[in-house]
Design an enzyme around this catalytic site. Structure first.
Site, PDB file in Angstrom:
ATOM      1  N   ASP A 116       0.829  -1.207   0.000  1.00 23.36           N
ATOM      2  CA  ASP A 116       0.000   0.000   0.000  1.00 23.36           C
ATOM      3  C   ASP A 116       0.871   1.268   0.000  1.00 23.36           C
ATOM      4  O   ASP A 116       2.048   1.223   0.354  1.00 23.36           O
ATOM      5  CB  ASP A 116      -0.856   0.061   1.285  1.00 23.36           C
ATOM      6  CG  ASP A 116      -1.903  -1.031   1.349  1.00 23.36           C
ATOM      7  OD1 ASP A 116      -2.003  -1.837   0.408  1.00 23.36           O
ATOM      8  OD2 ASP A 116      -2.624  -1.073   2.367  1.00 23.36           O
ATOM      9  N   HIS A 141       3.875  -2.137   3.007  1.00 18.94           N
ATOM     10  CA  HIS A 141       3.776  -0.782   2.461  1.00 18.94           C
ATOM     11  C   HIS A 141       5.036  -0.382   1.696  1.00 18.94           C
ATOM     12  O   HIS A 141       6.122  -0.377   2.288  1.00 18.94           O
ATOM     13  CB  HIS A 141       3.537   0.218   3.601  1.00 18.94           C
ATOM     14  CG  HIS A 141       2.230  -0.005   4.300  1.00 18.94           C
ATOM     15  ND1 HIS A 141       2.021  -1.046   5.163  1.00 18.94           N
ATOM     16  CD2 HIS A 141       1.056   0.675   4.226  1.00 18.94           C
ATOM     17  CE1 HIS A 141       0.763  -1.003   5.602  1.00 18.94           C
ATOM     18  NE2 HIS A 141       0.170   0.026   5.051  1.00 18.94           N
TER      19      HIS A 141
HETATM   20 ZN   LIG Z   1      -2.412   3.205   3.331  1.00 13.69          ZN
END
Ligand SMILES: [Zn+2]
Length: 241
Positions: free
Chosen positions: A55, A198
Site C-alpha cells: 500500500d 507498504h
Molecule cells: Zn495506506
C-alpha cells in the site's frame, strides 16, 4: 423503580451501547466486515498460495521492492494512491510493466469515517482515472486507507465496479522493526492469506521503507521454502486451477 432494578436497567443499557460501538468498530475497521462495502480478506484455504500486497506507493523506493520480487520471480499487488501516482508516474508504470496489478488506495489517503459519499466518490474516481491514464490499467481492486470503510463506500465501490480488499495479516512495517514484521507475517501466514505491507508511507516523498525492504528480502524466500506460492489478488480470489 427500586434502586437495584434501576441499576440493572442502566447496566443493560450500557451493555447495549458497548455492543453497538463494538459492532461499529468492527464494521468500520474489521478485516472481515462487509457492512460498508463488499470486501475480501483471504483466499481459499485448500491451496498453498498467498498474496503479497503493498500500500501507499508508488514511492522512490518501490523499484527496490520490484527488484526483490523479480529476483524470486514472484508477483504482488500494489494499492497505489492517486497523488503518489501523479508525483511518480514512471514508477507506477514500472510496477505495471513488471506484471504486478495496481489497485486503488484513494487519492490523498484520507480517513473515510464521517466523510460524505461525494467526497469518497471523488477520491476513488479520480484515482481510477489517474492510474488508468499513467499505467493503462483501470483498477479492479480497492483497499480503504487505514482499512476504514464508512457509509457511502459500498455504493461508490459498486458504481466504480471495485472490489474491496482487506488483509489476513498486516505487517505494521511502518512502526515495527524488520525482525518483528517478519515474525508477525510468517507467524500469521496460512493457505490463502493476504499479506499487507507498504512500499510508501501515505503521501510522504522519499519515505524510509528500509524495514519493509528488509522484511520482504527475508519473507519471500522463507515462505517459498515453506511451500507457498505467491499470487496476485485476482488469482488468489478467483483461481482457475
Ligand atoms: Zn495506506
Amino acid at each position: 423503580m427500586d434502586a437495584p432494578r434501576k441499576r440493572r436497567l442502566e447496566m443493560a443499557a450500557g451493555a447495549g451501547v458497548c455492543a453497538a460501538s463494538a459492532f461499529m468498530a468492527w464494521a468500520v475497521r474489521g478485516r472481515s466486515s462487509g457492512v460498508f462495502g463488499a470486501s475480501v480478506w483471504r483466499g481459499r484455504r485448500d491451496r498453498p498460495a498467498v498474496a503479497l500486497t503493498f500500500d501507499d506507493g508508488p514511492s522512490e523506493s518501490t523499484p527496490a521492492i520490484l527488484d526483490i520480487l523479480a529476483y524470486y520471480g514472484v508477483r504482488a499487488t500494489f494499492f497505489q494512491c492517486g497523488a503518489n501516482v501523479e508525483r511518480l508516474p514512471a514508477v507506477a508504470r514500472q510496477v505495471r510493466a513488471a506484471g504486478h496489478p495496481i489497485g486503488n488506495h484513494s487519492f490523498s489517503h484520507p480517513l473515510f469515517s464521517f466523510q460524505r459519499q461525494r467526497f469518497i466518490e471523488q477520491e476513488l474516481r479520480l484515482t481510477q482515472e489517474v492510474i488508468e491514464r499513467h499505467t493503462g490499467q483501470r483498477p479492479f481492486w480497492f483497499r480503504a486507507p487505514y482499512g476504514v470503510r464508512w457509509f457511502g463506500v459500498g455504493p461508490v465501490q459498486r458504481r466504480l465496479k471495485l472490489i474491496g480488499v482487506m488483509w489476513t495479516v498486516i505487517g505494521y512495517d511502518w512502526k515495527l522493526k524488520a525482525d518483528a514484521v517478519v515474525k508477525r507475517v510468517a507467524g500469521g501466514v496460512s493457505n490463502g492469506a493476504i499479506l499487507c505491507l507498504h512500499d510508501g508511507r501515505e503521501l510522504r516523498a522519499k519515505p524510509d521503507i528500509g524495514v519493509t525492504l528488509e522484511a520482504v528480502r527475508r519473507l519471500v524466500p522463507l515462505l517459498l521454502d515453506q511451500g507457498f506460492r505467491f499470487e496476485t489478488i485476482g488469482r488468489l480470489i478467483c483461481p482457475t486451477t
